[in-house]
Design a protein around this motif. Structure first.
Motif, PDB file in Angstrom:
ATOM      1  N   GLU A  37      48.954  10.284  17.879  1.00 48.62           N
ATOM      2  CA  GLU A  37      48.171  10.665  19.064  1.00 48.62           C
ATOM      3  C   GLU A  37      48.851  10.166  20.350  1.00 48.62           C
ATOM      4  O   GLU A  37      48.946  10.898  21.339  1.00 48.62           O
ATOM      5  N   SER A  54      50.019  12.824  23.062  1.00 48.10           N
ATOM      6  CA  SER A  54      49.049  13.071  24.138  1.00 48.10           C
ATOM      7  C   SER A  54      49.009  12.023  25.244  1.00 48.10           C
ATOM      8  O   SER A  54      48.495  12.314  26.329  1.00 48.10           O
ATOM      9  N   HIS A  89      45.665   6.548  27.642  1.00 48.42           N
ATOM     10  CA  HIS A  89      45.371   7.243  26.386  1.00 48.42           C
ATOM     11  C   HIS A  89      44.090   8.064  26.500  1.00 48.42           C
ATOM     12  O   HIS A  89      43.244   7.813  27.368  1.00 48.42           O
ATOM     13  N   ASN A  90      43.937   9.000  25.599  1.00 47.63           N
ATOM     14  CA  ASN A  90      42.670   9.721  25.453  1.00 47.63           C
ATOM     15  C   ASN A  90      41.780   8.856  24.559  1.00 47.63           C
ATOM     16  O   ASN A  90      41.701   9.046  23.344  1.00 47.63           O
ATOM     17  N   GLN A  94      38.604   8.542  24.313  1.00 51.96           N
ATOM     18  CA  GLN A  94      37.458   9.194  23.666  1.00 51.96           C
ATOM     19  C   GLN A  94      37.863   9.762  22.307  1.00 51.96           C
ATOM     20  O   GLN A  94      37.143   9.604  21.311  1.00 51.96           O
ATOM     21  N   ARG A  95      39.032  10.385  22.262  1.00 58.38           N
ATOM     22  CA  ARG A  95      39.490  10.976  21.002  1.00 58.38           C
ATOM     23  C   ARG A  95      39.887   9.889  20.001  1.00 58.38           C
ATOM     24  O   ARG A  95      39.566   9.970  18.806  1.00 58.38           O
ATOM     25  N   ILE A  96      40.585   8.852  20.476  1.00 60.02           N
ATOM     26  CA  ILE A  96      41.036   7.780  19.575  1.00 60.02           C
ATOM     27  C   ILE A  96      39.841   7.010  19.022  1.00 60.02           C
ATOM     28  O   ILE A  96      39.760   6.746  17.809  1.00 60.02           O
ATOM     29  N   GLU A  97      38.897   6.643  19.909  1.00 57.80           N
ATOM     30  CA  GLU A  97      37.712   5.904  19.446  1.00 57.80           C
ATOM     31  C   GLU A  97      36.855   6.776  18.526  1.00 57.80           C
ATOM     32  O   GLU A  97      36.285   6.291  17.545  1.00 57.80           O
ATOM     33  N   GLY A  98      36.799   8.074  18.867  1.00 55.66           N
ATOM     34  CA  GLY A  98      36.034   9.000  18.020  1.00 55.66           C
ATOM     35  C   GLY A  98      36.618   9.086  16.624  1.00 55.66           C
ATOM     36  O   GLY A  98      35.877   9.120  15.621  1.00 55.66           O
ATOM     37  N   TYR A  99      37.937   9.117  16.553  1.00 54.85           N
ATOM     38  CA  TYR A  99      38.593   9.168  15.237  1.00 54.85           C
ATOM     39  C   TYR A  99      38.272   7.923  14.429  1.00 54.85           C
ATOM     40  O   TYR A  99      37.861   8.012  13.250  1.00 54.85           O
ATOM     41  N   SER A 152      34.709   7.736  13.157  1.00 60.67           N
ATOM     42  CA  SER A 152      34.456   8.634  12.024  1.00 60.67           C
ATOM     43  C   SER A 152      34.980   8.057  10.719  1.00 60.67           C
ATOM     44  O   SER A 152      34.482   8.384   9.639  1.00 60.67           O
TER      45      SER A 152
END
Length: 715
Positions: free
Chosen positions: A182, A186, A240-241, A243-248, A251
């Motif tokens: 990631e 990104s 960094h993005n 939101q996407r990293i923490e979301g991953y 999950s």
């Protein structure tokens, strides 16, 4: 030798396994890269020096990777925690960093917040959290059981358990792999100027407020950013993005029925910011730097190779000039063999300003020694000295060209032990004048005396790993020296030590031997040189030429092991050995059925082809295919240039963003990459090399900044 590694390497490099195996076998028997490339083409399929070196380096990396895999498996097994799947996962990795990621959970850790929490007895509390089937209130009640002298309250107990959990998340190899991908795909790298940072020349101005996607940053920009950071001018950070990293991570870490999801999100945030991201950011920066350094070294290699392969200007009596103001211009005369003949000093410039006397001294030297070329160093006072020489030539109607010589590294040579040995009674500047003259006469022979890093054709050379740079440049020098070949009766020991198989001591022994015996008259004489054994003789002899010796084949590239076949070949076409190099032998060899002769005499076709070339042109020099340096007879100044003016120039240096070209005005002009060709150019080295003679058109001149913009596009 590991057959599986050879198979893997074959797939990666697209080279047949048997060729790789043969190369590795020969290297293990102390054969040199130049020898293998030149004289073992049948065994390698004609691989060149660079490909052979690549095989050696890549195989060594793969060997070390396999050793580390075995060690990691052993260390985990000793802890009785090795599973079948984990072992399989370790074994399939192709990068050392990924192996280390898999080992991370089992590594003996230094003191961390998590290890301290474990020491305080809080691991069972973490394991309870790991199940996620306990509520926050029940977790707090459970934490009371773990209070002791070092854990005084519930908050401390929970905090310790969170630390263990954060490290547990950080140690997961799969999580790290996904987040690393990631970041590479990104994330942005942000650069800002540090408060109160000093950058007087505004070298890093374009990076004061800069951001770019990590995946798009070119290698040279990475090194520029690194330098700005190292000089405390720039601050670099990632964006960094999140939101996407923490979301991953959420999950993966938090299950659907978790009763402590809120707490775990806090743990995930801590694990990311304190452990995972700093570690992976370092890995990404290190990877970018490694690519940047490798790229910079490659450019340096290409520039150095082009410089060393510049054709020699043979058969000239050369007057070398080392320009200076106060201390005077040092003059040195060398003959066509490079032997020093005469020296002097003149003071044509301020503050001494003995122009008339200087003219007389220089004119006398030109006439006395029948000088056919003047070589002027491009350092301090070069411009003024060039004008002085041009005026002297014109005023006296001399048919005498001159050349401006890049003297980068000349001062390094002049103060070196090699220079002191050659000219013990000379001043440093006088040695420089000799070196400047010799650089024109035979660039290779002279430049090998200097540390390649001092020659001045690199980009960000001080920002790269110096050991890797030195090894790469030494390889270039060795390759070029052996491709060109060396006259064993005139070469300095500093040139000889770059010949395949020769050490500095053996090189000195060769020079001493030829002096004692008034020359080396045939290649087999080398066997008498102290410490030059059979293996060394095999490796070096084909690259050492003997001109006008007792054996005519000794002047060629043909290895003595093939002399029998070479003489059989001459006998087959009805020629004598004395005829090699003649038009008659060329005509006969062109009619030869090479394949039939090779099969009849059990000789490889590549070896036979090289033999034929050597018999046709025994003294061939690969440098002859390159442009000869530009000679001048007049002087241009920066103010003489006008947009649209067409000029010839010499490429002095190639960088990622373009090429610097000497057009004879004392200041190199830049041909930006966008101006190198009418077609798209991926990299300047695809179009030009150092030493090339190119036709350019002036686009713009900024006299106050001493900037010249040039184009090579066809108008």
């Amino acid at each position: 030798m590991n057959d599986q590694l050879i198979k893997n390497l074959s797939t990666e490099l697209k080279i047949k396994p048997e060729y790789i195996k043969n190369v590795l076998s020969m290297l293990s028997e102390n054969s040199t890269v130049p020898f293998i490339a030149r004289y073992r083409k049948e065994q390698t399929g004609g691989l060149d020096e660079t490909q052979i070196k690549k095989i050696e380096d890549e195989y060594r990396y793969l060997e070390n990777l396999e050793k580390r895999k075995d060690e990691v498996i052993r260390l985990i097994e000793e802890q009785k925690m090795l599973t079948k799947d984990l072992k399989a996962d370790i074994l399939k990795q192709t990068e050392l960093a990924r192996v280390e990621d898999l080992y991370r959970p089992f590594r003996q850790k230094r003191k961390t917040r998590a290890t301290e929490a474990v020491r305080k007895g809080l691991k069972p509390l973490f394991e309870l959290m790991l199940k996620q089937d306990i509520s926050e209130s029940d977790l707090e009640k459970e934490a009371e059981k773990y209070l002791n002298e070092e854990v005084s309250n519930v908050e401390d107990a929970l905090s310790g358990a969170y630390d263990i959990y954060a490290e547990h998340i950080s140690d997961n190899a799969q999580y790290r792999k996904v987040i690393l991908r990631e970041i590479k795909n990104s994330s942005l790298l942000i650069s800002t100027k540090k408060k109160n940072a000093e950058d007087e020349q505004k070298v890093f101005e374009i990076y004061y407020d800069y951001s770019e996607a990590v995946k798009n940053i070119p290698p040279h920009r990475t090194l520029a950013l690194n330098r700005g950071e190292k000089m405390n001018i720039l601050t670099l950070k990632f964006e960094h993005n999140m939101q996407r990293i923490e979301g991953y991570l959420s999950s993966k870490v938090i299950n659907e029925k978790s009763k402590i999801a809120k707490k775990l999100n806090t743990v995930i945030e801590d694990s990311l910011k304190r452990l995972i991201l700093p570690s992976l950011e370092r890995e990404v920066r290190n990877g970018m730097t490694e690519i940047g350094e490798s790229h910079a070294v490659n450019i340096f290699e290409e520039n150095l190779k082009s410089l060393l392969l510049q054709p020699p200007l043979k058969k000239h009596m050369i007057l070398g000039v080392d320009p200076a103001f106060r201390t005077g211009c040092k003059l040195a005369v060398i003959n066509p063999s490079g032997t020093f003949i005469d020296k002097n000093v003149i003071y044509p410039h301020m503050p001494v300003n003995k122009k008339k006397q200087s003219e007389k001294i220089m004119l006398d030297m030109i006439k006395k020694h029948n000088i056919s070329l003047v070589a002027i160093g491009n350092g301090t006072a070069s411009r003024e000295t060039e004008e002085f020489v041009s005026e002297l030539i014109n005023n006296n109607n001399l048919d005498l060209p001159f050349i401006i010589v890049n003297e980068a590294g000349a001062s390094v040579y002049s103060a070196s032990e090699v220079a002191r040995e050659e000219f013990p009674d000379f001043q440093v500047e006088e040695r420089s004048a000799v070196s400047i003259a010799r650089r024109v006469q035979d660039p290779l022979s002279e430049l090998v005396k200097i540390d390649p890093k001092s020659i001045g054709v690199g980009q960000y050379q001080h920002d790269v790993n110096q050991k890797n740079l030195s090894e790469a440049l030494d390889f270039v020098v060795e390759t070029v020296v052996n491709q060109v070949g060396v006259d064993v009766n005139t070469a300095s020991y500093t040139l000889l030590e770059h010949v395949a198989g020769l050490s500095p001591q053996i090189s000195k022994n060769i020079v001493a031997f030829r002096e004692e015996n008034k020359g080396i008259h045939k290649r087999t004489d080398l066997k008498k040189v102290p410490r030059l054994g059979p293996k060394t003789f095999e490796q070096c002899v084909g690259f050492l030429r003997i001109i006008d010796g007792k054996e005519p084949l000794d002047q060629t590239e043909i290895h003595p092991e093939q002399y029998k076949n070479a003489k059989k070949l001459l006998e087959t076409i009805g020629s004598s050995i004395e005829e090699i190099g003649t038009d008659d032998i060329k005509m006969k060899l062109e009619k030869l059925d090479q394949r039939a002769f090779a099969e009849e005499n059990d000789i490889g076709l590549p070896t036979l082809e090289d033999m034929v070339k050597s018999l046709i042109a025994p003294l061939r020099d690969i440098r002859d295919q390159y442009d000869t340096p530009l000679l001048k007879s007049d002087v241009l100044e920066l103010r003489d240039l006008k947009p649209g003016m067409k000029l010839s120039g010499t490429v002095r240096n190639v960088t990622d963003f373009g090429a610097f070209v000497d057009v004879g005005v004392g200041q190199d002009g830049l041909v930006h990459i966008s101006q190198l060709s009418n077609r798209f150019v991926k990299h300047p080295l695809d179009v030009v090399s150092s030493g090339d003679i190119v036709e350019v058109t002036v686009m713009d001149i900024e006299i106050h900044k001493k900037r010249i913009s040039l184009t090579m596009k066809k108008q």
